[in-house]
Scaffold this active site. Sequence first.
Site, PDB file in Angstrom:
ATOM      1  N   LEU A   1      67.440  18.981   2.771  1.00 25.98           N
ATOM      2  CA  LEU A   1      66.047  19.390   2.930  1.00 25.98           C
ATOM      3  C   LEU A   1      65.869  19.916   4.343  1.00 25.98           C
ATOM      4  O   LEU A   1      66.256  19.246   5.298  1.00 25.98           O
ATOM      5  CB  LEU A   1      65.100  18.207   2.694  1.00 25.98           C
ATOM      6  N   HIS A   2      65.289  21.113   4.470  1.00 24.82           N
ATOM      7  CA  HIS A   2      65.119  21.669   5.811  1.00 24.82           C
ATOM      8  C   HIS A   2      63.849  22.495   5.967  1.00 24.82           C
ATOM      9  O   HIS A   2      63.436  22.790   7.082  1.00 24.82           O
ATOM     10  CB  HIS A   2      66.316  22.550   6.179  1.00 24.82           C
ATOM     11  N   ARG A   3      63.225  22.883   4.868  1.00 27.04           N
ATOM     12  CA  ARG A   3      62.056  23.765   4.993  1.00 27.04           C
ATOM     13  C   ARG A   3      60.893  23.025   5.633  1.00 27.04           C
ATOM     14  O   ARG A   3      60.589  21.883   5.264  1.00 27.04           O
ATOM     15  CB  ARG A   3      61.656  24.333   3.623  1.00 27.04           C
TER      16      ARG A   3
ATOM     17  N   ASP B   1      66.226  22.200  -1.015  1.00 27.16           N
ATOM     18  CA  ASP B   1      65.233  23.261  -0.944  1.00 27.16           C
ATOM     19  C   ASP B   1      65.886  24.559  -0.457  1.00 27.16           C
ATOM     20  O   ASP B   1      65.222  25.476   0.001  1.00 27.16           O
ATOM     21  CB  ASP B   1      64.035  22.871  -0.060  1.00 27.16           C
TER      22      ASP B   1
END
Length: 371
Positions: A209-211, A284
Site C-alpha cells: 500500500l502506498h497511495r 493499490d
Amino acid sequence: MNITLIAGARPNFMKVAPIIHAMDEANSRNDGLFRYRLIHTGQHYDKIMSDTFFEELNIPHPDANLGCGGGSQAEQTAAIMVAFEKELQAHPADLVMVVGDVTSTMACSIVARKLNTKVAHVEAGIRSFDLSMPEEINRMVTDSITDVFFTTSEWAGENLRKSGVKDEQIHFTGNVMIDTLLANRHKFTRPEIWDRAGLEEGGYLVMTLHRPANVDEKEKFARFLEAIIASSGDLPLIFPVHPRTAKIIRELDVALPERFHMIEPLGYLEFNYLVERARAVLTDSGGITEEATVMGVPCMTLRDNTERPETVELGTNELIGTDPANIAPAFERLLAGQWKSGRIPDKWDGKAAGRIVAGLEAMVSSIPATP
C-alpha cells in the site's frame, strides 16, 4: 534509426530492458539498424537500483542520468524538461520512446515534440478516468502529442480511438512488463523473511500500500489494517513497506499481531518470489495486479478504479474499493476457495518487445534519419 529511450523510475527500466534486447537482436540481423541512447531522468531515487539490480535483471545501465529527483510535481516536471532539452539537442534522435505514466514520460514527450522529434509511447491508452491521480494527467497529456502508440490491451486501443487516434497509429503489442517477468521467473530468489516467518507456499498474504489516499488518512488506514487483520484468519501478512509508511503505522492505535511482518522494500526477484507463492496479494499498485494475473495469484486491489481493467475482466484481480467494510466479504470468498481463476490477457506472452521492434522496423523507411 536513432532512438532515445526514457526511464524515470525502477519499473521503467524493466519495461525498457526487453525493448533494448529486441533491438539488439534486430541489429544482429540488420547490421546496426537501430542506434539507441538510454536516459535516466533521475526522477526517483531507489537504493535498490544498484549495480546488482542491473546485473540480475540483465538491464543496461543508462547512458546519462539527468539527476532531476525531488521537488514538487511542477518543479520536477520543469527540471526534467530543461535537462532533457539540453540532452536531446546534444544528441538528436529520430524518435523519443517513453514508457509508462510517470512525470518523466510526460515531460520528455513535450520536449521532444517541441523539438519536432517524433514520440512513441509504450503502454499508451491506459486510463483510470480518475483525474485526481497524477499518473492519469501524465497519460492523457503524453497520448495527446504521441505519434506512435504501443498498447497492452484492446481496452487501451479503444480509449485511443475514442480520443481521435487513427488505427494506423495504434499497435497492439502486449505488455513489456510481462516480458521481464517471464524472462526472470526462473531467477526468483527466496527472501530472508521466508525462513524467519516460517512461510509455506499458499500459506501467507503479501501486502503493498502506498497511495496517499490509502496511507495518509490515518483513521482510514487504521480501519484498513484492522479489517485486514481481522479477516485474514491466521495467515501471516508480509508487508514490504516504505519507512515513511512504517512510521505512520507505528503511530496508529492498531494492535499488530505477531503474524504481521513489516519488512524493508524488496528487490524485484525476491518480491516476486513471494507473490508467486502467496495465497493472495492486497495492493493499490497497478503493476502488481498485472504480475499477479500472469502468475495466477488472487489479487485484491484497494482502489475504486483501475487503469488495467483487463486484470479484472480477464485476470485474477478484483477491485475491492476504498471502503474497509468491503475487505471482510472478499476474504470470506478467498478463504472459502471461491476466488475466480482468471486467465492471461492476449499477447501477455513475453513477446511484446519483439512486436514493438517489428513496428519500429516498419517505420524506419518512413522517418528521415538524423545526420
